[in-house]
Every structure is written in C-alpha cells, then in structure tokens.
Design an enzyme around this catalytic site. Structure first.
Site, PDB file in Angstrom:
ATOM      1  N   ASN A  11       0.876  -1.147   0.041  1.00 48.71           N
ATOM      2  CA  ASN A  11       0.055  -0.018   0.023  1.00 48.71           C
ATOM      3  C   ASN A  11       0.805   1.296  -0.138  1.00 48.71           C
ATOM      4  O   ASN A  11       1.866   1.416   0.884  1.00 48.71           O
ATOM      5  CB  ASN A  11      -0.811  -0.089   1.330  1.00 48.71           C
ATOM      6  CG  ASN A  11      -1.267   1.113   1.747  1.00 48.71           C
ATOM      7  OD1 ASN A  11      -1.506   2.151   1.138  1.00 48.71           O
ATOM      8  ND2 ASN A  11      -1.412   1.424   3.098  1.00 48.71           N
ATOM      9  N   LYS A  13       0.217   4.129   0.465  1.00 51.84           N
ATOM     10  CA  LYS A  13      -0.378   5.259   1.361  1.00 51.84           C
ATOM     11  C   LYS A  13      -0.464   6.667   0.762  1.00 51.84           C
ATOM     12  O   LYS A  13      -0.735   6.552  -0.263  1.00 51.84           O
ATOM     13  CB  LYS A  13       0.553   5.306   2.869  1.00 51.84           C
ATOM     14  CG  LYS A  13       0.937   4.109   3.324  1.00 51.84           C
ATOM     15  CD  LYS A  13       1.300   4.368   4.825  1.00 51.84           C
ATOM     16  CE  LYS A  13       1.765   2.836   5.268  1.00 51.84           C
ATOM     17  NZ  LYS A  13       2.225   2.517   6.656  1.00 51.84           N
ATOM     18  N   HIS A  99      -7.161  -0.133   7.462  1.00 46.54           N
ATOM     19  CA  HIS A  99      -5.897  -0.142   7.850  1.00 46.54           C
ATOM     20  C   HIS A  99      -5.819   0.914   9.190  1.00 46.54           C
ATOM     21  O   HIS A  99      -6.542   1.748   9.506  1.00 46.54           O
ATOM     22  CB  HIS A  99      -5.161   0.785   6.771  1.00 46.54           C
ATOM     23  CG  HIS A  99      -3.590   0.712   7.152  1.00 46.54           C
ATOM     24  ND1 HIS A  99      -3.070   1.807   7.807  1.00 46.54           N
ATOM     25  CD2 HIS A  99      -2.768   0.076   6.606  1.00 46.54           C
ATOM     26  CE1 HIS A  99      -1.678   1.744   7.748  1.00 46.54           C
ATOM     27  NE2 HIS A  99      -1.418   0.744   7.065  1.00 46.54           N
ATOM     28  N   GLU A 101      -4.092   3.180  10.029  1.00 48.86           N
ATOM     29  CA  GLU A 101      -4.118   4.758   9.698  1.00 48.86           C
ATOM     30  C   GLU A 101      -5.647   5.277   9.734  1.00 48.86           C
ATOM     31  O   GLU A 101      -5.848   6.132  10.091  1.00 48.86           O
ATOM     32  CB  GLU A 101      -3.198   5.135   8.652  1.00 48.86           C
ATOM     33  CG  GLU A 101      -1.633   5.041   9.204  1.00 48.86           C
ATOM     34  CD  GLU A 101      -0.904   4.898   8.147  1.00 48.86           C
ATOM     35  OE1 GLU A 101      -0.903   4.967   6.877  1.00 48.86           O
ATOM     36  OE2 GLU A 101       0.303   4.268   8.394  1.00 48.86           O
ATOM     37  N   GLU A 171      -1.643  -6.469  11.368  1.00 49.46           N
ATOM     38  CA  GLU A 171      -0.483  -5.395  11.356  1.00 49.46           C
ATOM     39  C   GLU A 171      -0.630  -4.790  12.734  1.00 49.46           C
ATOM     40  O   GLU A 171      -1.531  -3.947  12.794  1.00 49.46           O
ATOM     41  CB  GLU A 171      -1.000  -4.360  10.098  1.00 49.46           C
ATOM     42  CG  GLU A 171      -0.920  -4.852   8.792  1.00 49.46           C
ATOM     43  CD  GLU A 171      -0.656  -3.667   7.891  1.00 49.46           C
ATOM     44  OE1 GLU A 171       0.604  -3.812   7.354  1.00 49.46           O
ATOM     45  OE2 GLU A 171      -1.556  -2.921   7.496  1.00 49.46           O
ATOM     46  N   GLY A 177       5.097   1.540  10.154  1.00 51.60           N
ATOM     47  CA  GLY A 177       5.459   2.988   9.970  1.00 51.60           C
ATOM     48  C   GLY A 177       7.032   3.419  10.325  1.00 51.60           C
ATOM     49  O   GLY A 177       7.716   2.534  11.015  1.00 51.60           O
ATOM     50  N   SER A 218       6.721  -2.771   9.429  1.00 54.19           N
ATOM     51  CA  SER A 218       8.050  -2.795   9.332  1.00 54.19           C
ATOM     52  C   SER A 218       8.785  -4.105   8.690  1.00 54.19           C
ATOM     53  O   SER A 218       9.875  -4.679   9.035  1.00 54.19           O
ATOM     54  CB  SER A 218       8.574  -2.685  10.637  1.00 54.19           C
ATOM     55  OG  SER A 218       8.425  -1.277  11.196  1.00 54.19           O
TER      56      SER A 218
END
Ligand code: PGA
Length: 257
Positions: A11, A13, A99, A101, A171, A177, A218
């Site tokens: 992805n 982002k 996700h 975020e 995740e 991130g 990560s």
C-alpha cells in the site's frame, strides 16, 4: 503455509503522484514478469488518483490493483468518499479495509469496517481486512482478545463461501511506519495462530484455513523470509520497504526461492 499461493503486496499510502506510480508499476512489472505463472499473488494499492491509469496499464497483468479504502454505499451524499462502483470501473480487484491509519487517525470503527467488508464482497472485490492491536493493548496482554473482536465484528454474518473473498492482514499498530518496531517472529507466530483459530470458528475449518493471512508492519529485506516461513503466514503486506520497485523485487525473490 495453509495456502498454495504466496501473497505479497504494498500500500503506497499518501505517497507517489500518478507519474511516480506509473513508473513504479512499469518497473515492477518488468522485474517480476517471469513470475506471472508462479504461486506469487502480487498486488499494489496506490493512491486513488493513480487508479484509473494504473488499471488501464495493469489490465490482464499478474499485478493486481487495490484501493486503500472504500465507502459502503454505492452512491449518495458522502462528500469525500469513494464508491465501490467507481472503484470497479478503474479495474480495482482488492479493497483494503480498516488500515491502522484509517482506524487511528480517521477514527474508523469496527462497525464501519463491517459495512465496508460486506459492501466490498457484494460488489465482487476481495476485502483485505487489516487488524492489529495498539502498543497499550499489547502491554495489557489483550492482543488476542482485541484481534478476535476486530475479526468478529468486521466479518459478522459472513458465510463460509464469503470467506473466499476475504483476506486478513495482521498489522500490529506499534510495528507500522517510521516509528514502528518490527514484531518478533515468535510473536507473529502466536498472533497468526490465534487469528486462524477465530477464522476457523467463524467459517469452519475448511473455509477458515483457506483465508489468506498476511503479516504487515516494518517488513523489510532482513525479516521477510523468516516471517513468510512461519506457519499460518500466507504472505506479507509491506509499506516503505516495497516502495522502490527494485527493493520490492529483491524481497519477492528472497521469499519466492
Ligand atoms: P510499513 O507499513 O511496512 O512501512 O511499516 C506497513 C503498513 O502500514 O501496512
């Protein structure tokens, strides 16, 4: 692994313009063309503005196209949202839902993820449901409970046959991130086992074992192979380490050996 396929995807982002995305896809396509008939299931989830051009370019290719989010309604008074019908016409086949975020910066709830999963399946997409516990929840020792709640809510009411249209990406929020800490393999192993048992409880063993279960957070060239070798890890969902086509191809090659 419970799947015969290996799922590797990224992805991008809120990075990459249309031009950046197209150069990236062209290079990734060239580099991975020989894997078109391999067990690799490769997908890229770029920005919304890139989807139309990307969809035209990728039509019939071995790289599947995904969208980063989707509204549960086909049309209506939903300013700023993107409809499944609009995604369909760009050639998207995978829709990422929930996700970290989206959940933590934009306050999406499990109830919204449930509506999105149902809408995605109804519109013929594969729903890539992302789940994960926060650092605090991990410290409380309630990771598996959190994951179970996220799964049970987002997948509520689905039938075993719907499970074929679902993929899950585990995740951990604390692993994602630039400030993320990669999760240790034994930690991933335990969480994936717990997730698998919830999927089997929801869909029965056959359908539950058939749901591709990806790890993300990560992932990089140094941990990718170890992670994909774990039981119940069917693939990887990669951010930063896959945003350069050469670097992504290197990870793909290591994993596919
Ligand atoms: P990361 O992102 O690989 O850059 O940690 C993963 C993700 O957000 O899916």
């Amino acid at each position: 692994m419970s799947q015969k396929y290996i799922y590797l995807g990224t992805n991008t982002k809120m990075y990459k313009t249309i031009g950046d995305t197209m150069s990236y896809l062209q290079r990734l396509h060239e580099l991975t063309a020989d894997l078109a008939n391999s067990p690799l299931r490769l997908f890229v989830i770029p920005s919304y503005t890139s989807l139309d051009r990307a969809g035209i370019y990728l039509k019939g290719s071995h790289i599947l196209l995904g969208a980063q989010n989707m509204c549960w309604e086909k049309e209506g008074q939903f300013t700023g949202e993107i409809s499944p019908v609009m995604l369909k016409e760009t050639g998207v086949s995978v829709v990422e839902i929930g996700h970290s975020e989206r959940r933590h910066i934009f306050a999406e709830t499990d109830e919204q993820e449930e509506k999105k999963v149902k809408a995605a399946i109804a519109c013929g997409f594969t729903a890539l449901l992302c789940i994960g516990e926060t650092k605090r929840e991990k410290e409380y020792g309630i990771s598996d409970e959190i994951l179970s709640v996220q799964l049970k809510k987002a997948l509520y009411g689905l039938k075993p046959e719907d499970a074929r249209k679902v993929q899950v990406a585990y995740e951990p929020v604390w692993a994602i991130g630039v400030n993320g800490v990669p999760a240790a393999a034994d930690y991933v192993l335990m969480r994936h086992r717990a997730i698998r048992s919830v999927l089997c409880a929801l869909f029965g063993n056959k359908a539950g074992n058939g749901v591709p279960l990806l790890y993300g957070g990560s992932v990089n060239k140094d941990n990718a192979v170890e992670l994909t070798k774990l039981p119940d890890v069917d693939g990887l969902f990669i951010g930063r380490s896959a945003w350069d086509a050469e670097a992504f191809n290197n990870i793909i090659r290591q994993v596919m050996i």
